[in-house]
Design a protein around this motif. Sequence first.
Motif, PDB file in Angstrom:
ATOM      1  N   PRO A 293      67.070  63.464  54.142  1.00  0.00           N
ATOM      2  CA  PRO A 293      67.713  62.963  52.909  1.00  0.00           C
ATOM      3  C   PRO A 293      69.224  63.162  52.911  1.00  0.00           C
ATOM      4  O   PRO A 293      69.952  62.382  52.304  1.00  0.00           O
ATOM      5  CB  PRO A 293      67.036  63.791  51.808  1.00  0.00           C
ATOM      6  CG  PRO A 293      65.751  64.274  52.400  1.00  0.00           C
ATOM      7  CD  PRO A 293      66.022  64.454  53.855  1.00  0.00           C
ATOM      8  N   TYR A 294      69.703  64.218  53.578  1.00  0.00           N
ATOM      9  CA  TYR A 294      71.134  64.513  53.575  1.00  0.00           C
ATOM     10  C   TYR A 294      71.885  63.850  54.730  1.00  0.00           C
ATOM     11  O   TYR A 294      73.097  63.995  54.867  1.00  0.00           O
ATOM     12  CB  TYR A 294      71.366  66.026  53.613  1.00  0.00           C
ATOM     13  CG  TYR A 294      70.618  66.734  54.718  1.00  0.00           C
ATOM     14  CD1 TYR A 294      71.118  66.788  56.020  1.00  0.00           C
ATOM     15  CD2 TYR A 294      69.392  67.340  54.471  1.00  0.00           C
ATOM     16  CE1 TYR A 294      70.426  67.414  57.036  1.00  0.00           C
ATOM     17  CE2 TYR A 294      68.684  67.982  55.483  1.00  0.00           C
ATOM     18  CZ  TYR A 294      69.212  68.023  56.753  1.00  0.00           C
ATOM     19  OH  TYR A 294      68.521  68.649  57.760  1.00  0.00           O
ATOM     20  N   GLY A 295      71.167  63.109  55.581  1.00  0.00           N
ATOM     21  CA  GLY A 295      71.814  62.414  56.678  1.00  0.00           C
ATOM     22  C   GLY A 295      70.984  62.433  57.936  1.00  0.00           C
ATOM     23  O   GLY A 295      70.197  63.371  58.164  1.00  0.00           O
ATOM     24  N   ASN A 296      71.142  61.441  58.772  1.00  0.00           N
ATOM     25  CA  ASN A 296      70.405  61.340  60.028  1.00  0.00           C
ATOM     26  C   ASN A 296      71.175  62.036  61.144  1.00  0.00           C
ATOM     27  O   ASN A 296      72.417  61.989  61.184  1.00  0.00           O
ATOM     28  CB  ASN A 296      70.161  59.877  60.389  1.00  0.00           C
ATOM     29  CG  ASN A 296      69.390  59.150  59.307  1.00  0.00           C
ATOM     30  OD1 ASN A 296      68.608  59.758  58.581  1.00  0.00           O
ATOM     31  ND2 ASN A 296      69.619  57.851  59.187  1.00  0.00           N
ATOM     32  N   SER A 297      70.439  62.667  62.059  1.00  0.00           N
ATOM     33  CA  SER A 297      71.098  63.428  63.118  1.00  0.00           C
ATOM     34  C   SER A 297      70.346  63.267  64.436  1.00  0.00           C
ATOM     35  O   SER A 297      69.174  62.874  64.467  1.00  0.00           O
ATOM     36  CB  SER A 297      71.178  64.910  62.747  1.00  0.00           C
ATOM     37  OG  SER A 297      69.875  65.460  62.630  1.00  0.00           O
ATOM     38  N   VAL A 298      71.056  63.607  65.531  1.00  0.00           N
ATOM     39  CA  VAL A 298      70.472  63.628  66.870  1.00  0.00           C
ATOM     40  C   VAL A 298      70.926  64.907  67.564  1.00  0.00           C
ATOM     41  O   VAL A 298      71.844  65.596  67.108  1.00  0.00           O
ATOM     42  CB  VAL A 298      70.900  62.398  67.700  1.00  0.00           C
ATOM     43  CG1 VAL A 298      70.398  61.120  67.084  1.00  0.00           C
ATOM     44  CG2 VAL A 298      72.420  62.361  67.871  1.00  0.00           C
ATOM     45  N   PHE A 314      75.512  64.616  63.426  1.00  0.00           N
ATOM     46  CA  PHE A 314      75.133  63.634  62.419  1.00  0.00           C
ATOM     47  C   PHE A 314      75.669  62.265  62.816  1.00  0.00           C
ATOM     48  O   PHE A 314      76.793  62.147  63.337  1.00  0.00           O
ATOM     49  CB  PHE A 314      75.660  64.036  61.047  1.00  0.00           C
ATOM     50  CG  PHE A 314      74.894  65.168  60.425  1.00  0.00           C
ATOM     51  CD1 PHE A 314      73.728  64.920  59.730  1.00  0.00           C
ATOM     52  CD2 PHE A 314      75.325  66.486  60.578  1.00  0.00           C
ATOM     53  CE1 PHE A 314      72.997  65.961  59.175  1.00  0.00           C
ATOM     54  CE2 PHE A 314      74.611  67.529  60.028  1.00  0.00           C
ATOM     55  CZ  PHE A 314      73.441  67.273  59.321  1.00  0.00           C
ATOM     56  N   ILE A 315      74.853  61.231  62.563  1.00  0.00           N
ATOM     57  CA  ILE A 315      75.219  59.870  62.940  1.00  0.00           C
ATOM     58  C   ILE A 315      74.953  58.928  61.773  1.00  0.00           C
ATOM     59  O   ILE A 315      74.274  59.285  60.810  1.00  0.00           O
ATOM     60  CB  ILE A 315      74.423  59.396  64.172  1.00  0.00           C
ATOM     61  CG1 ILE A 315      72.912  59.400  63.859  1.00  0.00           C
ATOM     62  CG2 ILE A 315      74.733  60.245  65.388  1.00  0.00           C
ATOM     63  CD1 ILE A 315      72.055  58.790  64.950  1.00  0.00           C
ATOM     64  N   THR A 316      75.486  57.713  61.887  1.00  0.00           N
ATOM     65  CA  THR A 316      75.208  56.642  60.921  1.00  0.00           C
ATOM     66  C   THR A 316      74.392  55.571  61.629  1.00  0.00           C
ATOM     67  O   THR A 316      74.813  55.074  62.684  1.00  0.00           O
ATOM     68  CB  THR A 316      76.505  56.033  60.370  1.00  0.00           C
ATOM     69  OG1 THR A 316      77.297  57.063  59.793  1.00  0.00           O
ATOM     70  CG2 THR A 316      76.196  54.977  59.305  1.00  0.00           C
ATOM     71  N   THR A 317      73.231  55.262  61.088  1.00  0.00           N
ATOM     72  CA  THR A 317      72.330  54.307  61.736  1.00  0.00           C
ATOM     73  C   THR A 317      72.382  52.949  61.049  1.00  0.00           C
ATOM     74  O   THR A 317      72.799  52.830  59.891  1.00  0.00           O
ATOM     75  CB  THR A 317      70.883  54.824  61.725  1.00  0.00           C
ATOM     76  OG1 THR A 317      70.494  55.083  60.374  1.00  0.00           O
ATOM     77  CG2 THR A 317      70.760  56.100  62.539  1.00  0.00           C
ATOM     78  N   GLY A 330      79.178  57.842  65.277  1.00  0.00           N
ATOM     79  CA  GLY A 330      78.738  59.178  65.663  1.00  0.00           C
ATOM     80  C   GLY A 330      78.351  59.336  67.117  1.00  0.00           C
ATOM     81  O   GLY A 330      78.224  60.464  67.589  1.00  0.00           O
ATOM     82  N   LEU A 331      78.172  58.244  67.860  1.00  0.00           N
ATOM     83  CA  LEU A 331      77.779  58.335  69.261  1.00  0.00           C
ATOM     84  C   LEU A 331      78.639  57.416  70.118  1.00  0.00           C
ATOM     85  O   LEU A 331      79.093  56.360  69.652  1.00  0.00           O
ATOM     86  CB  LEU A 331      76.302  57.966  69.440  1.00  0.00           C
ATOM     87  CG  LEU A 331      75.247  58.974  68.983  1.00  0.00           C
ATOM     88  CD1 LEU A 331      73.853  58.401  69.202  1.00  0.00           C
ATOM     89  CD2 LEU A 331      75.398  60.298  69.708  1.00  0.00           C
ATOM     90  N   ASP A 332      78.814  57.837  71.381  1.00  0.00           N
ATOM     91  CA  ASP A 332      79.510  57.008  72.354  1.00  0.00           C
ATOM     92  C   ASP A 332      78.544  56.608  73.455  1.00  0.00           C
ATOM     93  O   ASP A 332      77.601  57.351  73.793  1.00  0.00           O
ATOM     94  CB  ASP A 332      80.692  57.773  72.964  1.00  0.00           C
ATOM     95  CG  ASP A 332      81.764  58.089  71.935  1.00  0.00           C
ATOM     96  OD1 ASP A 332      81.992  57.240  71.042  1.00  0.00           O
ATOM     97  OD2 ASP A 332      82.353  59.193  71.994  1.00  0.00           O
ATOM     98  N   VAL A 333      78.778  55.433  74.016  1.00  0.00           N
ATOM     99  CA  VAL A 333      77.933  54.940  75.107  1.00  0.00           C
ATOM    100  C   VAL A 333      78.000  55.913  76.280  1.00  0.00           C
ATOM    101  O   VAL A 333      79.077  56.373  76.657  1.00  0.00           O
ATOM    102  CB  VAL A 333      78.377  53.532  75.533  1.00  0.00           C
ATOM    103  CG1 VAL A 333      77.565  53.048  76.729  1.00  0.00           C
ATOM    104  CG2 VAL A 333      78.238  52.558  74.383  1.00  0.00           C
ATOM    105  N   GLY A 341      60.565  66.400  71.548  1.00  0.00           N
ATOM    106  CA  GLY A 341      60.685  67.856  71.466  1.00  0.00           C
ATOM    107  C   GLY A 341      61.763  68.312  70.512  1.00  0.00           C
ATOM    108  O   GLY A 341      62.268  69.440  70.632  1.00  0.00           O
ATOM    109  N   LEU A 342      62.130  67.475  69.538  1.00  0.00           N
ATOM    110  CA  LEU A 342      63.234  67.809  68.639  1.00  0.00           C
ATOM    111  C   LEU A 342      62.928  69.023  67.765  1.00  0.00           C
ATOM    112  O   LEU A 342      63.850  69.761  67.377  1.00  0.00           O
ATOM    113  CB  LEU A 342      63.571  66.605  67.741  1.00  0.00           C
ATOM    114  CG  LEU A 342      63.897  65.283  68.458  1.00  0.00           C
ATOM    115  CD1 LEU A 342      64.359  64.250  67.453  1.00  0.00           C
ATOM    116  CD2 LEU A 342      64.958  65.483  69.520  1.00  0.00           C
TER     117      LEU A 342
END
Length: 372
Positions: A293-298, A314-317, A330-333, A341-342
Amino acid sequence: MFKRMLIMLVVVVVLFGGIFGYKAIGNYFMNQFFDNMPMPPAAITATKVSQDSWQPYLNAVGSFAAVNSTELTTEASGIISRIQFENGATIKKGQLLVQLDDSVDQAELARLLAAEKLAKLEQSRLERLFRDKGVSELELRRRESEAAQASAAVASQQARIAQKSLYAPFDGVAGIRQVSLGQLLTGGTAVVSLQSLDPIYLNFTLPEQQLTMVELGKPLSVQVDAFGEQRFSGEITAIAPAIRESSRSIEVQATFANPQHQLRPGMFARVQLNSGNGTQVTLIPQTAVQFNPYGNSVFIITEQEGQQTAQQRFITTGETRGDLIAVTAGLDVGELVATSGLLKLRNGAVVNIVENGTARPSADLNPTPANQ
C-alpha cells in the motif's frame, strides 16, 4: 533459634542466586552466539532489467452480430406442402423456403381471372357502342369501374397466394427449422432463422475517455476462444453519436470479412485496438515486485566484498502484459533484480542465485500455462 533461621536464609539465597545467575549467564552467551552466527545465503533466482518496444493499444470485449438476422415467418396460415431447404444450408436471396397449400386460393384466382376477362370484354364492347353513340357515357364508366374492380380482385388474390410462399429476403445461412411437412402453420409462427455471416459486425464499448482514440476506418484485431491465439482483423465502421449516460461509455462497431464463416453471431471476442506509435519500456517480471500500500519495491542484487547482497529499492510501475510489468522510474536497464525468494530477503542479505531453469518463474509476454 535466630542464628539457625539466618543461616538457612543465607543458604537459600546463595543456592537460588547461583541457579538464577547460571541461567542468566547461559542465556546471555546463547543470545550472543545466535546474534553473531552468520546467516546462510538465501537461494533466489534473478534476472536483468530489460528494455523492449511496446505498441500501445486499447483492450475491450465485444460480441459478434450478423449484418442481417431474422426469424422467418409467414403472414398467412395453412398446411405446409413443401420445404425447400436443408438445416444449416447456404441460402440465396429470393430462394423459396416453405410453400403452404394454396390449391383453394388458386381455384379462387382462376374464377377471378375469368370474371376479369368478362369485365374487360364488356368494357371493350361498350367503348365501341359509345363511339357510335349507342350507349351513354355513364354506362361506359360503370363498365370501366367493374373491369377495374375485377382486376383489383385478381391482384388481391395473387397477393394472398404470395403470402403462402416464404422466400429468403437476403443471402445467408439457415438455422434449424422449427416446422415439419404437413404441419398446420399459423401466421407469425417462427419457421427458421436466417443469418448473414459474411461480412459480420463486432459490437463493443469503450470508456468515454478513449473517444479520441477511435476513428472510422481504424484497423483492429480480435481473438475468440474457439480459435485460441488466432487473430482476426477488421476495421471500425461505425461510432455511436451519443455516450451512454448509465455507464459513460461509447458504442463502437467494427466490420470483419468472414468468408469461411469462422466468426458466428453471439461469439465473445477480445478486442485489441492500436492507439499510437511503439514506445521503449523498461521491463521486469511481475514476480520481482513486492506490491505494498505504501509503494512497490524490488530487491537489487549487487556485489559487495566478494558476495552478492540484496538491497531494497522503491520503484514506480506501469502497464502489465503477460508475466511482465513496465517500470517507469527507479530502475536502469541491466540491473539485476531478484525474481523469487523475496520473503527471505532483507537489506544487506547475502544471496545465492540459482540458475536452475525449473526454479525460475515464468516471464513471458504471452504466457500459455498448461491446463492441469
